[in-house]
Design an enzyme around this catalytic site. Sequence first.
Site, PDB file in Angstrom:
ATOM      1  N   GLY A 192       6.380  11.645   2.848  1.00  0.00           N
ATOM      2  CA  GLY A 192       6.695  11.854   4.254  1.00  0.00           C
ATOM      3  C   GLY A 192       6.809  10.546   5.011  1.00  0.00           C
ATOM      4  O   GLY A 192       6.094   9.585   4.719  1.00  0.00           O
TER       5      GLY A 192
ATOM      6  N   LYS B  42       3.895   3.978 -10.456  1.00  0.00           N
ATOM      7  CA  LYS B  42       2.666   3.837  -9.675  1.00  0.00           C
ATOM      8  C   LYS B  42       1.475   3.521 -10.580  1.00  0.00           C
ATOM      9  O   LYS B  42       0.618   2.705 -10.239  1.00  0.00           O
ATOM     10  CB  LYS B  42       2.420   5.110  -8.873  1.00  0.00           C
ATOM     11  CG  LYS B  42       3.487   5.316  -7.785  1.00  0.00           C
ATOM     12  CD  LYS B  42       3.500   6.753  -7.264  1.00  0.00           C
ATOM     13  CE  LYS B  42       4.468   6.918  -6.112  1.00  0.00           C
ATOM     14  NZ  LYS B  42       4.646   8.343  -5.714  1.00  0.00           N
TER      15      LYS B  42
ATOM     16  N   GLU C 222       0.817  -1.213   0.000  1.00  0.00           N
ATOM     17  CA  GLU C 222       0.000   0.000   0.000  1.00  0.00           C
ATOM     18  C   GLU C 222       0.852   1.265   0.000  1.00  0.00           C
ATOM     19  O   GLU C 222       0.487   2.271  -0.612  1.00  0.00           O
ATOM     20  CB  GLU C 222      -0.921  -0.018   1.225  1.00  0.00           C
ATOM     21  CG  GLU C 222      -2.027   1.011   1.218  1.00  0.00           C
ATOM     22  CD  GLU C 222      -3.031   0.793   0.090  1.00  0.00           C
ATOM     23  OE1 GLU C 222      -2.907   1.514  -0.916  1.00  0.00           O
ATOM     24  OE2 GLU C 222      -3.912  -0.068   0.218  1.00  0.00           O
TER      25      GLU C 222
ATOM     26  N   ILE D 293      -2.691   7.157   1.183  1.00  0.00           N
ATOM     27  CA  ILE D 293      -4.021   6.889   0.618  1.00  0.00           C
ATOM     28  C   ILE D 293      -4.204   5.389   0.396  1.00  0.00           C
ATOM     29  O   ILE D 293      -3.372   4.755  -0.250  1.00  0.00           O
ATOM     30  CB  ILE D 293      -4.215   7.631  -0.723  1.00  0.00           C
ATOM     31  CG1 ILE D 293      -4.034   9.136  -0.541  1.00  0.00           C
ATOM     32  CG2 ILE D 293      -5.585   7.316  -1.309  1.00  0.00           C
ATOM     33  CD1 ILE D 293      -4.111   9.931  -1.842  1.00  0.00           C
TER      34      ILE D 293
ATOM     35  N   GLY E  21      12.269  18.477   1.810  1.00  0.00           N
ATOM     36  CA  GLY E  21      12.349  17.027   1.860  1.00  0.00           C
ATOM     37  C   GLY E  21      11.271  16.330   1.043  1.00  0.00           C
ATOM     38  O   GLY E  21      11.031  15.138   1.189  1.00  0.00           O
TER      39      GLY E  21
ATOM     40  N   ASP F 232       8.523   8.197 -11.521  1.00  0.00           N
ATOM     41  CA  ASP F 232       7.911   7.692 -10.285  1.00  0.00           C
ATOM     42  C   ASP F 232       6.389   7.514 -10.433  1.00  0.00           C
ATOM     43  O   ASP F 232       5.870   6.421 -10.174  1.00  0.00           O
ATOM     44  CB  ASP F 232       8.258   8.646  -9.128  1.00  0.00           C
ATOM     45  CG  ASP F 232       7.468   8.354  -7.879  1.00  0.00           C
ATOM     46  OD1 ASP F 232       7.898   7.494  -7.085  1.00  0.00           O
ATOM     47  OD2 ASP F 232       6.388   8.963  -7.706  1.00  0.00           O
TER      48      ASP F 232
END
Lengths: 417, 417
Positions: free
Chosen positions: A303, A205, A129, A136, A187, A201
């Site tokens: 994060g 996904k 996940e 999410i 960051g 990226d």
Amino acid sequence: MKSAHMVAAKQTLRIGLIGFGCVGQGLYDILEQRPETGFEVARIAVKNPTKPRSLPLSRFDFSADELLQDTTLDVLVEVIDDATEAFRLVSEALRQGRRVVTANKAMLARHLPELVQLQQESGGKLLYEAAVCGSIPIIRTLDAYFGEEPLRSVTGILNGSSNYVLTRMGEEGSDYAPALAEAQAKGFAETDPTLDMGAFDPRSKAVILAAHAYGTFLQPDEVLNLGIESINAVDIAFAAALGRKIKVVAGLQRLPDGRVTALVTPLLVAPSSPLYSVDHEFNGVLIEADFAGEQFLRGRGAGGHPTGSAVLADLAAIRQGYSYQYPKLTASPLTYATDLELEIYLRTDDDRLIDALDFSEISEEADEDGYVVGFVALSNLLRVKELIHKFGAFVVRTGVVRPLTSTTPALTQEVSL
Amino acid sequence: MKSAHMVAAKQTLRIGLIGFGCVGQGLYDILEQRPETGFEVARIAVKNPTKPRSLPLSRFDFSADELLQDTTLDVLVEVIDDATEAFRLVSEALRQGRRVVTANKAMLARHLPELVQLQQESGGKLLYEAAVCGSIPIIRTLDAYFGEEPLRSVTGILNGSSNYVLTRMGEEGSDYAPALAEAQAKGFAETDPTLDMGAFDPRSKAVILAAHAYGTFLQPDEVLNLGIESINAVDIAFAAALGRKIKVVAGLQRLPDGRVTALVTPLLVAPSSPLYSVDHEFNGVLIEADFAGEQFLRGRGAGGHPTGSAVLADLAAIRQGYSYQYPKLTASPLTYATDLELEIYLRTDDDRLIDALDFSEISEEADEDGYVVGFVALSNLLRVKELIHKFGAFVVRTGVVRPLTSTTPALTQEVSL
């Protein structure tokens, strides 16, 4: 409430944590704060013995293989950067029938068919996940909740870094470079921004989502990804003049003929779309389901804590015996369609690029601003992708997609935003 | 991909459908269109043999108890209106150890503790995703995905009918009565609008969410629900002057002292909130999680197909052996707090009501428009709730909640929107 079943469900699981970067530290931090969750980080494997760590050196192993061999570990959590090494470790663990959680989207996008096969053969379980949209719960929503329902489209902002840059450029009228520097300072972006800003990226996904939403295995290279490295004020102004925002959107869409498209590019997003207000480092996914209708999910896409939270949810799911069913794979996978024309805005000062793209129709040509709007074949975009980047050109889709060389508007359709 | 496991997962389940209203027909319609899902509506029980039906009379049974006795049925789907009869049927089925799916929010809100207990004792399984927010997978998201994570707040628009009325009043400046008539004409509101417009329906949903989000069993009567039956143009204008919309919001919020509040009332919603743009019959839920941060889910909250889709998802989950874990119940349920003061806008021409509410602080008094803004004790609102309705007064919360009789702003907090 403490039935035998529930108490059993709360047995403490020993976790072997492979990798201690942003996600690994995030998970460790969460489990330290929440010992009652019943997950214990028993061992942590990292590669570099000299790198400064937030924990004493004695807490670390320096060989992931040692964790693979440690059968006292109930679950392995793989959160390293190296996709090749990650695949070696995860596939070996699955061969052993182990339970594994990973956040490595690049590894998954490249090897999903083998990893699904391995789970079938070995009885090992793999959850991921955290690999898509941080916090999410999009994979389980597609796999379990919408597993029996056909989907018209899955459209999302899947990369927080590029979305942060685009948001700042829109808010401040600031240029790309300072906006990127700010994202990196906060960051939200890697030191090497290529994967994020080049839309590699979000393409990984999108490949993962396609397997769960449509049962379609895509090779990343087959999927068009266009980035924002060359975006400038002219492009932002073009979008603003139309009352739209430029967002990097990954779009999976079922065509009227039952095949599925996959496009990961900058897109002109209208205020009427829920994606319009997904700003900064947030991610958002819009699902158009045949019976449920429009579903929208929004949350933090980056994060340590949000992503660690998704890993924690996978650990809880593994303890409950949950596994992905890949229902669309077992039912009727959709075929991938690339014989399409896309309407794009192209900004370039190099006519060779316009020639190479071989527009089938040009609806607008603004020489002073140096851009063209028109239809090009998807195959041409895939072919000259590197050229677009090399020439410092910028492409954004308007959202209109139509069958190749078709002039009839019959099949013309907006990306469902 | 067709491993033994997956083929086994695809065994056809025989469904006993109890009730053939909007949701029952929606589910039937979906399963007719998607036979490959492997769910067969074997028997349908309805109460009234004379009511015209969309299927031949021979398709129906007229005693739900016959379906309860039919052990060839793998799953019972209960979608009748009568909450008392629904509880009798569902609890009897669970006692038999049966697998049951229900959409009856009023029944669940009244009997959740017994129904959870029954599942523990009998091994029966009960799923009810369709009972809250139609097509939005909110229950499994709270129960499974956020099961191990503490939540700061769960705030949502849980009733499509009242939201439709409020949206139309805001858009058109139309009055309540015609907006309600329009909602009823579109099938978004019951003929008796009391449950929807009086906020009894979203209160039932809030009670269900509290059990999964906080492990807190609430009695519906303990929870303040204020409706919109008396709303008028003055109220809409008051909100508009503040740049806000009036929405009926169900708010569950963890207090700094670790207890939880539950309020289901009209609320002034700012544009910065994702709920601000949840309009018409849509529902939306905002979850503030300690680690994941802000999560937002939006989808269709009403209609046969969206709700039927949620029932289908529960059937698929039951086939996979999924069941609710009620993790917050087994961990540390939060205590329900009512010793609070709420800041409200009250429009009334009756001073007796203002006296009865006994404002602890009045910040604004507009005699010409006949409204007061100030702080009142939650206990007073619960006590004079019917009076507010009877006097045709209208109350909307500003979002500020503080400890009872406290004047220190220390604990003052906005509902996290």
